[in-house]
Design an enzyme around this catalytic site. Structure first.
Site, PDB file in Angstrom:
ATOM      1  N   HIS A   2      -4.446   9.843  10.037  1.00  0.00           N
ATOM      2  CA  HIS A   2      -4.740  10.461  10.679  1.00  0.00           C
ATOM      3  C   HIS A   2      -4.671  11.218  11.826  1.00  0.00           C
ATOM      4  O   HIS A   2      -4.325  10.851  12.737  1.00  0.00           O
ATOM      5  CB  HIS A   2      -6.637   9.691  10.804  1.00  0.00           C
ATOM      6  CG  HIS A   2      -7.343  10.446  11.855  1.00  0.00           C
ATOM      7  ND1 HIS A   2      -8.805  10.447  10.927  1.00  0.00           N
ATOM      8  CD2 HIS A   2      -7.227  12.335  12.103  1.00  0.00           C
ATOM      9  CE1 HIS A   2      -9.514  11.244  12.179  1.00  0.00           C
ATOM     10  NE2 HIS A   2      -8.783  12.312  12.811  1.00  0.00           N
ATOM     11  N   PHE A   5      -2.134  17.856  13.371  1.00  0.00           N
ATOM     12  CA  PHE A   5      -0.139  18.576  13.705  1.00  0.00           C
ATOM     13  C   PHE A   5      -0.762  20.500  14.274  1.00  0.00           C
ATOM     14  O   PHE A   5       0.201  21.431  14.673  1.00  0.00           O
ATOM     15  CB  PHE A   5       0.626  18.987  12.457  1.00  0.00           C
ATOM     16  CG  PHE A   5       1.236  17.083  12.073  1.00  0.00           C
ATOM     17  CD1 PHE A   5       2.038  17.024  13.205  1.00  0.00           C
ATOM     18  CD2 PHE A   5       1.340  17.329  10.519  1.00  0.00           C
ATOM     19  CE1 PHE A   5       2.391  15.004  12.424  1.00  0.00           C
ATOM     20  CE2 PHE A   5       1.825  15.800  10.141  1.00  0.00           C
ATOM     21  CZ  PHE A   5       1.961  15.167  11.464  1.00  0.00           C
ATOM     22  N   ARG A   6      -2.316  20.904  13.461  1.00  0.00           N
ATOM     23  CA  ARG A   6      -2.408  22.275  13.772  1.00  0.00           C
ATOM     24  C   ARG A   6      -1.715  22.954  13.140  1.00  0.00           C
ATOM     25  O   ARG A   6      -0.952  22.408  11.684  1.00  0.00           O
ATOM     26  CB  ARG A   6      -2.503  23.073  15.185  1.00  0.00           C
ATOM     27  CG  ARG A   6      -2.715  21.671  16.374  1.00  0.00           C
ATOM     28  CD  ARG A   6      -4.611  21.773  15.857  1.00  0.00           C
ATOM     29  NE  ARG A   6      -4.815  20.943  16.774  1.00  0.00           N
ATOM     30  CZ  ARG A   6      -6.117  19.674  16.605  1.00  0.00           C
ATOM     31  NH1 ARG A   6      -6.582  19.861  15.494  1.00  0.00           N
ATOM     32  NH2 ARG A   6      -6.360  19.812  18.115  1.00  0.00           N
ATOM     33  N   ASP A 243      -5.079   9.830  15.446  1.00  0.00           N
ATOM     34  CA  ASP A 243      -5.724  10.881  16.052  1.00  0.00           C
ATOM     35  C   ASP A 243      -5.361  12.006  16.648  1.00  0.00           C
ATOM     36  O   ASP A 243      -5.918  12.265  17.451  1.00  0.00           O
ATOM     37  CB  ASP A 243      -7.219  10.599  16.360  1.00  0.00           C
ATOM     38  CG  ASP A 243      -8.827  12.295  16.148  1.00  0.00           C
ATOM     39  OD1 ASP A 243      -8.039  13.101  15.365  1.00  0.00           O
ATOM     40  OD2 ASP A 243      -9.350  11.857  16.047  1.00  0.00           O
TER      41      ASP A 243
END
Ligand code: NCD
Ligand code: ZN
Ligand code: ZN
Length: 340
Positions: A2, A5-6, A243
């Site tokens: 999870h 990276f955008r 995350d």
């Protein structure tokens, strides 16, 4: 299992550096990856900037327009995960399907099950559906558990991952559902084992430390301890999902924000591995680290285990405050492990 990276300039900044310690990852595209074309485009963008051999496990987001056909096309385009952030619960989730509409999407979940796709869920309920009142952040994960139990028992063959779990109730729920034969698992971040609510908010619920602010928010000490126990349990249904969620410094600075709310999400990638090692060491369970970090996740996902190795050393270093204008979790603090 999870990571964020955008896209665009942010991805170009964080991906090469974030992917270096990982042979693969499950990058979540939040709302901008919702169908087959997006999967192809986003995968290409990642491969251009990641190190050679990096294996992104692609996902699409469950949004209001998602149909079984979209799920199947996306699967054929390479998506292996259907990500569900219920509407409004986290960063970039406003088009996410509401928990109350879960049953309307049963044909979508049935399609995912038949394809062997994983459904990854951000389990939080914002509204008390009986009273219509907003649920305080501390209780939102617990409030969503009934929906998780319903979905897992209605689809015992569907692989469901409870993402970034934060409460002792959720730890227990995953254990019970797994024991009942449901196909469930949980991801645990590297930051929830070291944070509690008072590290993030004051007594009135205002965020006082945006660097520690992510959703689901860190809970009470008893929850933190339950998460640590699950992490080192050696149980195959508890595995790593960091995350790491980068946000530019503006969205993490109370001074610059002047009253606007900070964005939820912790940029943990630079410290994830050392931080996990510290937790495992303190729990006297370093021998359980590899399974948690590198084995149980890929096994649940049904992907080959990495044949690469990573060398770490026990040597203190000070975490920089920021990387390319993105504040780093635990910036300024010392960590006792590092990647060699
Ligand atoms: C994540 C992000 O910034 O994209 N934020 C967070 O607080 N965890 C989204 C998410 O995983 O919920
Ligand atoms: Zn989430
Ligand atoms: Zn996330």
């Amino acid at each position: 299992m999870h990571i964020h990276f955008r896209t665009g300039p942010m991805l170009i900044n964080v991906l090469p550096f974030t992917s270096i310690a990982f042979q693969g990852a499950v990058p979540f595209g939040n709302t901008f990856v919702t169908e087959a074309d997006d999967v192809v485009r986003y995968r290409r963008e990642i491969l251009v900037h990641a190190h050679k051999g990096f294996n992104p496990i692609m996902s699409i987001m469950l949004v209001n327009k998602t149909t079984p056909e979209i799920v199947e096309e996306s699967f054929l385009a390479g998506a292996r995960v259907l990500k569900w952030i219920p509407g409004g619960t986290s960063t970039n989730s406003k088009d996410g399907v509401s928990l109350l509409d879960m049953k309307k999407y049963y044909p979508v979940f049935a399609k995912a099950e038949s394809l062997g796709m994983i459904v990854s869920v951000h389990w939080e309920a914002i509204l008390n559906f009986a009273s219509g009142k907003e649920i305080p952040m501390l209780y939102r994960e617990e409030a969503a558990i009934q929906f998780f139990v319903q979905l897992a028992t209605d689809f015992p063959g569907l692989k469901i991952v409870a993402e970034h779990i934060t409460t002792k109730e959720m730890v227990k729920t995953v254990e019970i559902l797994y024991g009942m034969g449901c196909n469930v698992a949980a991801t645990i971040t590297s930051h929830h084992p070291v944070l509690t609510y008072s590290d993030v908010c004051d007594a009135d619920g205002n965020v006082i430390n945006p660097l520690n602010y992510c959703l689901p928010i860190a809970k009470l000490d008893q929850d933190r301890l339950a998460i640590r126990k699950a992490m080192v349990s050696g149980k195959p249904y508890n595995f790593y999902g960091g995350d790491s969620a980068p946000h530019p410094i503006f969205w993490k600075s109370l001074k610059l924000l002047k009253g606007k709310s900070p964005r939820a999400g912790i940029f943990s990638a630079p410290v994830e591995i050392p931080q996990q090692l510290e937790t495992f060491e303190k729990e006297g369970a370093l021998d359980k680290f590899e399974d948690f970090h590198s084995v149980f996740g890929p096994q649940f996902y049904g992907i080959p285990l990495s044949q690469e190795t990573l060398t770490v050393k026990k040597e203190t270093w000070r975490v920089p405050y920021e990387y390319e204008g993105i504040p780093i979790f635990r910036g300024g603090e010392e960590l006792s492990w590092q990647i060699a």
